[in-house]
Design a protein around this motif. Structure first.
Motif, PDB file in Angstrom:
ATOM      1  N   SER A 106       0.821  -1.201   0.000  1.00  0.00           N
ATOM      2  CA  SER A 106       0.000   0.000   0.000  1.00  0.00           C
ATOM      3  C   SER A 106       0.863   1.262   0.000  1.00  0.00           C
ATOM      4  CB  SER A 106      -0.917   0.022   1.231  1.00  0.00           C
ATOM      5  OG  SER A 106      -1.676   1.214   1.280  1.00  0.00           O
ATOM      6  N   THR A 107       0.360   2.286  -0.677  1.00  0.00           N
ATOM      7  CA  THR A 107       1.033   3.587  -0.663  1.00  0.00           C
ATOM      8  C   THR A 107       0.849   4.292   0.677  1.00  0.00           C
ATOM      9  OG1 THR A 107      -0.972   4.534  -1.661  1.00  0.00           O
ATOM     10  CG2 THR A 107       0.813   3.930  -3.157  1.00  0.00           C
ATOM     11  N   SER A 108      -0.056   3.807   1.521  1.00  0.00           N
ATOM     12  CA  SER A 108      -0.286   4.439   2.827  1.00  0.00           C
ATOM     13  C   SER A 108       0.644   3.902   3.917  1.00  0.00           C
ATOM     14  CB  SER A 108      -1.740   4.245   3.265  1.00  0.00           C
ATOM     15  OG  SER A 108      -2.024   2.870   3.465  1.00  0.00           O
ATOM     16  N   PHE A 109       1.346   2.808   3.644  1.00  0.00           N
ATOM     17  CA  PHE A 109       2.268   2.248   4.641  1.00  0.00           C
ATOM     18  C   PHE A 109       3.585   3.010   4.608  1.00  0.00           C
ATOM     19  CE2 PHE A 109       0.189  -2.161   3.887  1.00  0.00           C
ATOM     20  CZ  PHE A 109      -0.900  -1.776   4.647  1.00  0.00           C
ATOM     21  N   LYS A 110       4.144   3.239   5.796  1.00  0.00           N
ATOM     22  CA  LYS A 110       5.440   3.907   5.909  1.00  0.00           C
ATOM     23  C   LYS A 110       6.576   2.918   6.130  1.00  0.00           C
ATOM     24  CE  LYS A 110       3.485   7.916   5.545  1.00  0.00           C
ATOM     25  NZ  LYS A 110       3.623   8.673   4.265  1.00  0.00           N
ATOM     26  N   ASP A 111       6.297   1.832   6.833  1.00  0.00           N
ATOM     27  CA  ASP A 111       7.329   0.846   7.156  1.00  0.00           C
ATOM     28  C   ASP A 111       6.809  -0.558   6.890  1.00  0.00           C
ATOM     29  OD1 ASP A 111       9.375   2.656   8.330  1.00  0.00           O
ATOM     30  OD2 ASP A 111       7.803   3.002   9.819  1.00  0.00           O
ATOM     31  N   THR A 112       7.734  -1.471   6.770  1.00  0.00           N
ATOM     32  CA  THR A 112       7.394  -2.885   6.599  1.00  0.00           C
ATOM     33  C   THR A 112       7.182  -3.526   7.962  1.00  0.00           C
ATOM     34  OG1 THR A 112       8.700  -3.047   4.574  1.00  0.00           O
ATOM     35  CG2 THR A 112       8.201  -5.103   5.716  1.00  0.00           C
ATOM     36  N   SER A 113       6.123  -4.290   8.105  1.00  0.00           N
ATOM     37  CA  SER A 113       5.872  -5.041   9.334  1.00  0.00           C
ATOM     38  C   SER A 113       5.477  -6.460   8.956  1.00  0.00           C
ATOM     39  CB  SER A 113       4.774  -4.386  10.181  1.00  0.00           C
ATOM     40  OG  SER A 113       3.549  -4.368   9.480  1.00  0.00           O
ATOM     41  N   VAL A 114       5.900  -7.418   9.777  1.00  0.00           N
ATOM     42  CA  VAL A 114       5.720  -8.836   9.455  1.00  0.00           C
ATOM     43  C   VAL A 114       5.271  -9.594  10.688  1.00  0.00           C
ATOM     44  CG1 VAL A 114       6.789 -10.891   8.463  1.00  0.00           C
ATOM     45  CG2 VAL A 114       7.649  -8.635   7.833  1.00  0.00           C
ATOM     46  N   ASP A 115       4.289 -10.485  10.515  1.00  0.00           N
ATOM     47  CA  ASP A 115       3.984 -11.489  11.524  1.00  0.00           C
ATOM     48  C   ASP A 115       4.020 -12.840  10.814  1.00  0.00           C
ATOM     49  OD1 ASP A 115       1.415 -12.200  10.448  1.00  0.00           O
ATOM     50  OD2 ASP A 115       0.528 -10.478  11.438  1.00  0.00           O
ATOM     51  N   PRO A 116       3.836 -13.950  11.514  1.00  0.00           N
ATOM     52  CA  PRO A 116       4.038 -15.249  10.861  1.00  0.00           C
ATOM     53  C   PRO A 116       3.244 -15.490   9.585  1.00  0.00           C
ATOM     54  CG  PRO A 116       3.951 -15.532  13.234  1.00  0.00           C
ATOM     55  CD  PRO A 116       3.616 -14.097  12.971  1.00  0.00           C
ATOM     56  N   LEU A 117       2.058 -14.890   9.439  1.00  0.00           N
ATOM     57  CA  LEU A 117       1.229 -15.186   8.269  1.00  0.00           C
ATOM     58  C   LEU A 117       0.898 -13.971   7.415  1.00  0.00           C
ATOM     59  CD1 LEU A 117      -1.313 -17.723   9.829  1.00  0.00           C
ATOM     60  CD2 LEU A 117       0.712 -18.234   8.469  1.00  0.00           C
ATOM     61  N   ASN A 118       1.286 -12.770   7.852  1.00  0.00           N
ATOM     62  CA  ASN A 118       0.948 -11.555   7.112  1.00  0.00           C
ATOM     63  C   ASN A 118       2.128 -10.604   7.068  1.00  0.00           C
ATOM     64  OD1 ASN A 118      -2.262 -11.629   6.768  1.00  0.00           O
ATOM     65  ND2 ASN A 118      -1.744 -12.421   8.795  1.00  0.00           N
ATOM     66  N   ALA A 119       2.148  -9.777   6.027  1.00  0.00           N
ATOM     67  CA  ALA A 119       3.172  -8.743   5.922  1.00  0.00           C
ATOM     68  C   ALA A 119       2.554  -7.493   5.321  1.00  0.00           C
ATOM     69  CB  ALA A 119       4.341  -9.226   5.070  1.00  0.00           C
ATOM     70  N   ARG A 120       3.007  -6.329   5.802  1.00  0.00           N
ATOM     71  CA  ARG A 120       2.575  -5.031   5.273  1.00  0.00           C
ATOM     72  C   ARG A 120       3.808  -4.355   4.681  1.00  0.00           C
ATOM     73  NH1 ARG A 120      -1.953  -2.641   8.204  1.00  0.00           N
ATOM     74  NH2 ARG A 120      -0.739  -0.737   8.456  1.00  0.00           N
ATOM     75  N   VAL A 121       3.718  -4.017   3.391  1.00  0.00           N
ATOM     76  CA  VAL A 121       4.882  -3.507   2.670  1.00  0.00           C
ATOM     77  C   VAL A 121       4.529  -2.186   1.990  1.00  0.00           C
ATOM     78  CG1 VAL A 121       6.585  -4.020   0.888  1.00  0.00           C
ATOM     79  CG2 VAL A 121       5.629  -5.880   2.255  1.00  0.00           C
ATOM     80  N   PRO A 122       5.333  -1.139   2.180  1.00  0.00           N
ATOM     81  CA  PRO A 122       5.076   0.134   1.499  1.00  0.00           C
ATOM     82  C   PRO A 122       5.502   0.088   0.036  1.00  0.00           C
ATOM     83  CG  PRO A 122       7.059   0.297   2.836  1.00  0.00           C
ATOM     84  CD  PRO A 122       6.486  -1.071   3.103  1.00  0.00           C
ATOM     85  N   LEU A 123       5.076   1.086  -0.714  1.00  0.00           N
ATOM     86  CA  LEU A 123       5.445   1.218  -2.126  1.00  0.00           C
ATOM     87  C   LEU A 123       6.092   2.587  -2.333  1.00  0.00           C
ATOM     88  CD1 LEU A 123       2.200  -0.272  -3.751  1.00  0.00           C
ATOM     89  CD2 LEU A 123       4.459  -1.372  -3.671  1.00  0.00           C
ATOM     90  N   PRO A 124       7.311   2.769  -1.850  1.00  0.00           N
ATOM     91  CA  PRO A 124       7.950   4.090  -1.939  1.00  0.00           C
ATOM     92  C   PRO A 124       8.312   4.455  -3.376  1.00  0.00           C
ATOM     93  CG  PRO A 124       9.522   2.443  -1.173  1.00  0.00           C
ATOM     94  CD  PRO A 124       8.183   1.754  -1.216  1.00  0.00           C
ATOM     95  N   GLY A 125       8.081   5.715  -3.719  1.00  0.00           N
ATOM     96  CA  GLY A 125       8.454   6.199  -5.040  1.00  0.00           C
ATOM     97  C   GLY A 125       7.609   5.686  -6.173  1.00  0.00           C
ATOM     98  N   LEU A 126       6.397   5.221  -5.871  1.00  0.00           N
ATOM     99  CA  LEU A 126       5.523   4.684  -6.916  1.00  0.00           C
ATOM    100  C   LEU A 126       5.165   5.772  -7.929  1.00  0.00           C
ATOM    101  CD1 LEU A 126       3.822   2.105  -7.722  1.00  0.00           C
ATOM    102  CD2 LEU A 126       1.914   3.247  -6.581  1.00  0.00           C
ATOM    103  N   VAL A 127       5.269   5.443  -9.201  1.00  0.00           N
ATOM    104  CA  VAL A 127       4.925   6.385 -10.263  1.00  0.00           C
ATOM    105  C   VAL A 127       3.411   6.615 -10.272  1.00  0.00           C
ATOM    106  CG1 VAL A 127       4.865   6.744 -12.762  1.00  0.00           C
ATOM    107  CG2 VAL A 127       6.900   5.747 -11.675  1.00  0.00           C
ATOM    108  N   VAL A 128       2.990   7.877 -10.309  1.00  0.00           N
ATOM    109  CA  VAL A 128       1.563   8.216 -10.345  1.00  0.00           C
ATOM    110  C   VAL A 128       1.280   9.103 -11.555  1.00  0.00           C
ATOM    111  CG1 VAL A 128       1.314   8.007  -7.844  1.00  0.00           C
ATOM    112  CG2 VAL A 128       1.856  10.220  -8.839  1.00  0.00           C
ATOM    113  N   GLU A 129       0.020   9.112 -11.953  1.00  0.00           N
ATOM    114  CA  GLU A 129      -0.498   9.926 -13.057  1.00  0.00           C
ATOM    115  C   GLU A 129       0.123   9.586 -14.414  1.00  0.00           C
ATOM    116  OE1 GLU A 129      -0.059  13.911 -10.945  1.00  0.00           O
ATOM    117  OE2 GLU A 129      -2.117  14.029 -11.711  1.00  0.00           O
ATOM    118  N   GLN A 130       0.757   8.438 -14.516  1.00  0.00           N
ATOM    119  CA  GLN A 130       1.253   7.924 -15.788  1.00  0.00           C
ATOM    120  C   GLN A 130       1.075   6.408 -15.783  1.00  0.00           C
ATOM    121  OE1 GLN A 130       5.328   9.347 -16.040  1.00  0.00           O
ATOM    122  NE2 GLN A 130       4.712  11.155 -17.210  1.00  0.00           N
ATOM    123  N   TRP A 131       0.967   5.830 -16.968  1.00  0.00           N
ATOM    124  CA  TRP A 131       0.787   4.387 -17.042  1.00  0.00           C
ATOM    125  C   TRP A 131       2.031   3.668 -16.546  1.00  0.00           C
ATOM    126  CZ3 TRP A 131      -3.465   1.643 -17.443  1.00  0.00           C
ATOM    127  CH2 TRP A 131      -4.610   2.261 -17.938  1.00  0.00           C
TER     128      TRP A 131
END
Length: 295
Positions: A106-131
């Motif tokens: 997600s673009t809303s995540f700031k840091d990566t967090s992990v538990d045994p079955l799930n992970a939350r990963v940011p998308l830093p520098g994602l290109v927007v307003e272009q294909w």
């Protein structure tokens, strides 16, 4: 869904916005609709989840009981993220041990967090307003986020946010990242845009956010200054302070409980010895009195 299909080629198409019913196998939620996009000369699906109260999502497969069984290690989303820069991707994967795990990007995540079955990963520098051909290296994410496990298959996909979606496909090999200039060949010809349309290919790997990945405490080592560290992708980095503090408190509590039990055991042993001595003295006195009366 794809278990019986051939996946030994360079790519496998998962979704295309063309055709009479392209979303027939998808579960659509919120403001999602299909419209014609003149620059790309094709239909696209528009997700209008631009604020916290508006949830737009596409999910494949519809039922959680079904699985995709996609084997290729790279998943590519051909999309255009709008100016709100809201994008959320949820991928359900199966690892080499047969365990199912979810990775949330997600673009809303700031840091990566992990538990045994799930992970939350940011998308830093994602290109927007272009294909954009957004490529996720699932092989590196599974092995990097869930240590000692390897990627086996992609089982479910969910897309949310504010974006236009044209195609989704998997690749056997990583494409060339046009932002950094690294990688291999271009995306397959069938997924290239018409001339005049600006399109980027952006590859996200686990190594890009490895410093935010907390390692299991049992893998931690003491550094020279007493700070806990762990090895991530060949480099020794400090364990975050909040993890160190939590583990320190747990160890302190364990030692205090152990000391309390030892002191309690010592007191009980001392009391037992005192009672034993008292009984022995009492028995000696009684024997002495008996001998005196007999004499």
């Amino acid at each position: 869904m794809f278990k019986s299909e051939y996946q030994g080629g360079s790519h496998v198409e998962v979704f295309s916005s063309q055709g009479s019913d392209p979303a027939g196998k998808w579960k659509l939620q919120g403001p999602v609709h299909k419209e014609y996009d003149k620059p790309t000369k094709s239909f696209v699906f528009v997700l209008e989840g631009g604020n916290s109260t508006s949830v737009a999502r596409m999910q494949l497969p519809k039922s959680e009981k079904s699985t995709l069984h996609l084997l290729q290690k790279c998943c590519v989303f051909q999309l255009l993220v709008t100016s709100e820069a809201r994008l959320a991707l949820e991928l359900s994967v199966q690892d080499s041990d047969g365990s199912k795990r979810r990775i949330h990007f997600s673009t809303s995540f700031k840091d990566t967090s992990v538990d045994p079955l799930n992970a939350r990963v940011p998308l830093p520098g994602l290109v927007v307003e272009q294909w954009l051909n957004l490529c996720l290296d699932l092989d590196s994410y599974v092995s990097g986020l869930f240590r000692s496990h390897a990627y086996r298959s992609l089982e479910a996909i969910s897309i949310g946010g504010s974006c236009l979606v044209r195609k989704i496909f998997t690749l056997q090999d990583l494409p060339m990242d046009t932002i950094s200039g690294e990688g291999g060949a271009d995306v397959p010809k069938g997924y290239q845009m018409p001339s005049g349309v600006v399109v980027h290919t952006q590859v996200f790997r686990c190594q890009a956010s490895s410093k935010s990945i907390p390692a299991p405490f049992q893998d931690a080592q003491e550094t020279g200054g007493g700070r806990l560290s762990h090895v991530a992708f060949g480099a020794k980095i400090p364990v975050p302070e909040h993890i160190v503090s939590r583990e320190s408190r747990e160890r302190k509590g364990s030692l205090e409980r152990k000391g309390s039990l030892e002191r309690k055991g010592s007191c009980e042993s001392k009391g037992s010895l005192e009672r034993k001595g008292s009984l022995e003295r009492k028995g000696s006195c009684e024997s002495k009195g008996s001998l005196e009366r007999k004499g």
